[in-house]
Write an enzyme that holds these catalytic residues in place. Structure first.
Site, PDB file in Angstrom:
ATOM      1  N   LYS A   1     -16.828  -6.129   7.347  1.00  0.00           N
ATOM      2  CA  LYS A   1     -15.570  -6.866   7.188  1.00  0.00           C
ATOM      3  C   LYS A   1     -14.962  -7.313   8.525  1.00  0.00           C
ATOM      4  O   LYS A   1     -13.976  -8.030   8.515  1.00  0.00           O
ATOM      5  CB  LYS A   1     -14.561  -5.994   6.436  1.00  0.00           C
ATOM      6  CG  LYS A   1     -14.717  -6.086   4.932  1.00  0.00           C
ATOM      7  CD  LYS A   1     -13.421  -5.762   4.222  1.00  0.00           C
ATOM      8  CE  LYS A   1     -13.470  -6.168   2.764  1.00  0.00           C
ATOM      9  NZ  LYS A   1     -12.249  -5.805   2.054  1.00  0.00           N
TER      10      LYS A   1
ATOM     11  N   HIS B   1       0.847  -1.208   0.000  1.00  0.00           N
ATOM     12  CA  HIS B   1       0.000   0.000   0.000  1.00  0.00           C
ATOM     13  C   HIS B   1       0.883   1.258   0.000  1.00  0.00           C
ATOM     14  O   HIS B   1       0.629   2.199  -0.763  1.00  0.00           O
ATOM     15  CB  HIS B   1      -0.854   0.075   1.276  1.00  0.00           C
ATOM     16  CG  HIS B   1      -1.839  -1.035   1.478  1.00  0.00           C
ATOM     17  ND1 HIS B   1      -1.952  -1.709   2.659  1.00  0.00           N
ATOM     18  CD2 HIS B   1      -2.778  -1.559   0.645  1.00  0.00           C
ATOM     19  CE1 HIS B   1      -2.929  -2.609   2.567  1.00  0.00           C
ATOM     20  NE2 HIS B   1      -3.443  -2.543   1.361  1.00  0.00           N
TER      21      HIS B   1
ATOM     22  N   SER C   1      -2.943  -7.737   3.372  1.00  0.00           N
ATOM     23  CA  SER C   1      -3.144  -7.538   4.809  1.00  0.00           C
ATOM     24  C   SER C   1      -3.500  -8.864   5.479  1.00  0.00           C
ATOM     25  O   SER C   1      -3.026  -9.147   6.583  1.00  0.00           O
ATOM     26  CB  SER C   1      -4.264  -6.521   5.057  1.00  0.00           C
ATOM     27  OG  SER C   1      -3.910  -5.275   4.530  1.00  0.00           O
TER      28      SER C   1
ATOM     29  N   ARG D   1      -2.467  -6.036  -7.942  1.00  0.00           N
ATOM     30  CA  ARG D   1      -1.422  -7.040  -7.771  1.00  0.00           C
ATOM     31  C   ARG D   1      -1.469  -7.984  -8.977  1.00  0.00           C
ATOM     32  O   ARG D   1      -0.936  -7.680 -10.018  1.00  0.00           O
ATOM     33  CB  ARG D   1      -1.620  -7.816  -6.470  1.00  0.00           C
ATOM     34  CG  ARG D   1      -1.194  -7.037  -5.252  1.00  0.00           C
ATOM     35  CD  ARG D   1      -1.754  -7.603  -3.990  1.00  0.00           C
ATOM     36  NE  ARG D   1      -3.208  -7.432  -3.970  1.00  0.00           N
ATOM     37  CZ  ARG D   1      -3.960  -7.630  -2.904  1.00  0.00           C
ATOM     38  NH1 ARG D   1      -3.420  -8.042  -1.790  1.00  0.00           N
ATOM     39  NH2 ARG D   1      -5.259  -7.427  -2.956  1.00  0.00           N
TER      40      ARG D   1
HETATM   41  P1  ADP Z   1      -9.704  -3.421  -0.010  1.00  0.00           P
HETATM   42  O1  ADP Z   1      -9.730  -1.946  -0.229  1.00  0.00           O
HETATM   43  O2  ADP Z   1     -10.117  -4.173  -1.254  1.00  0.00           O
HETATM   44  O3  ADP Z   1     -10.396  -3.869   1.224  1.00  0.00           O
HETATM   45  P2  ADP Z   1      -6.954  -3.194   0.862  1.00  0.00           P
HETATM   46  O4  ADP Z   1      -7.337  -2.271   1.944  1.00  0.00           O
HETATM   47  O5  ADP Z   1      -5.984  -4.294   1.231  1.00  0.00           O
HETATM   48  O6  ADP Z   1      -8.176  -3.891   0.180  1.00  0.00           O
HETATM   49  O7  ADP Z   1      -6.261  -2.425  -0.323  1.00  0.00           O
HETATM   50  C1  ADP Z   1      -6.496  -1.099  -0.702  1.00  0.00           C
HETATM   51  C2  ADP Z   1      -5.961  -0.920  -2.102  1.00  0.00           C
HETATM   52  O8  ADP Z   1      -4.583  -1.301  -2.162  1.00  0.00           O
HETATM   53  C3  ADP Z   1      -6.660  -1.800  -3.147  1.00  0.00           C
HETATM   54  O9  ADP Z   1      -6.694  -1.069  -4.366  1.00  0.00           O
HETATM   55  C4  ADP Z   1      -5.743  -2.991  -3.297  1.00  0.00           C
HETATM   56  O10 ADP Z   1      -5.866  -3.624  -4.548  1.00  0.00           O
HETATM   57  C5  ADP Z   1      -4.388  -2.319  -3.136  1.00  0.00           C
HETATM   58  N1  ADP Z   1      -3.365  -3.257  -2.686  1.00  0.00           N
HETATM   59  C6  ADP Z   1      -3.479  -4.215  -1.743  1.00  0.00           C
HETATM   60  N2  ADP Z   1      -2.327  -4.905  -1.616  1.00  0.00           N
HETATM   61  C7  ADP Z   1      -1.456  -4.380  -2.510  1.00  0.00           C
HETATM   62  C8  ADP Z   1      -0.099  -4.662  -2.882  1.00  0.00           C
HETATM   63  N3  ADP Z   1       0.592  -5.668  -2.325  1.00  0.00           N
HETATM   64  N4  ADP Z   1       0.478  -3.891  -3.839  1.00  0.00           N
HETATM   65  C9  ADP Z   1      -0.242  -2.892  -4.424  1.00  0.00           C
HETATM   66  N5  ADP Z   1      -1.511  -2.581  -4.132  1.00  0.00           N
HETATM   67  C10 ADP Z   1      -2.116  -3.308  -3.189  1.00  0.00           C
END
Ligand code: ADP
Length: 160
Positions: free
Chosen positions: A41, A17, A128, A90
């Site tokens: 969630k 992130h 995460s 990803r």
């Molecule tokens: P969500 O918003 O779907 O609940 P997250 O909070 O984990 O999921 O992720 C927020 C954003 O960061 C989403 O666009 C997700 O695709 C992206 N993201 C998550 N993990 C990674 C990573 N390893 N590298 C790049 N972007 C990521």
């Protein structure tokens, strides 16, 4: 002035992130990282904790701010004057869901564009949930998260 909103659950934030935010901050005038308060969630960390981890991690980047939201992402983007929703990608696995979200957001608010940023290959398998699982079984996570998050995950593992 192109302002981008980077929404997510961030439960907790990890280096995948943060890498997206750091690179986006070089492209957009301002990046607003928005923590989704999503009771469906049942996150491991409260929205306040998730927001604080992000704040601590991003304090050195002047054109990045952190906020929290509970409603529609497009409404949050409008509220903060963001014309772009930023999402990280990803693997192919993310693609279907992200396209669905982007299409729905465009339907709801055609003036807001979704931009996708590809992860760095070293973070392609980072999520995460994986970080939380590793911490639960006392595997080292320091490489993937900030010290504050690593410490909080250790505390969580001890409580379990
Ligand atoms: P969500 O918003 O779907 O609940 P997250 O909070 O984990 O999921 O992720 C927020 C954003 O960061 C989403 O666009 C997700 O695709 C992206 N993201 C998550 N993990 C990674 C990573 N390893 N590298 C790049 N972007 C990521």
């Amino acid at each position: 002035m192109a302002r981008a909103l980077y929404p997510g659950t961030f439960d907790p934030v990890h280096r995948g992130h943060l890498d997206v935010v750091q690179r986006a901050a070089q492209i957009f005038d301002h990046v607003i990282v928005a923590v989704l308060e999503n009771p469906d969630k049942s996150p491991a960390f409260s929205a306040a904790e998730r927001e604080e981890f992000l704040r601590l991690a991003l304090t050195d980047i002047p054109n990045v701010s952190v906020t929290r939201f509970g409603g529609l992402t497009v409404a949050c983007a409008k509220e903060h004057g963001a014309s772009v929703i930023l999402r990280g990608l990803r693997a192919v696995l993310d693609f279907d869901y992200e396209v669905q979200l982007a299409m729905m957001n465009r339907h709801l608010e055609p003036t807001v564009e979704t931009f996708f940023m590809l992860t760095k290959s070293r973070y392609a398998y980072l999520s995460s949930s994986l970080v939380k699982q590793m911490a639960k079984f006392s595997a080292p996570v320091g490489e993937f998260v900030t010290p504050a998050v690593a410490e909080a995950l250790r505390r969580l593992a001890l409580q379990a």
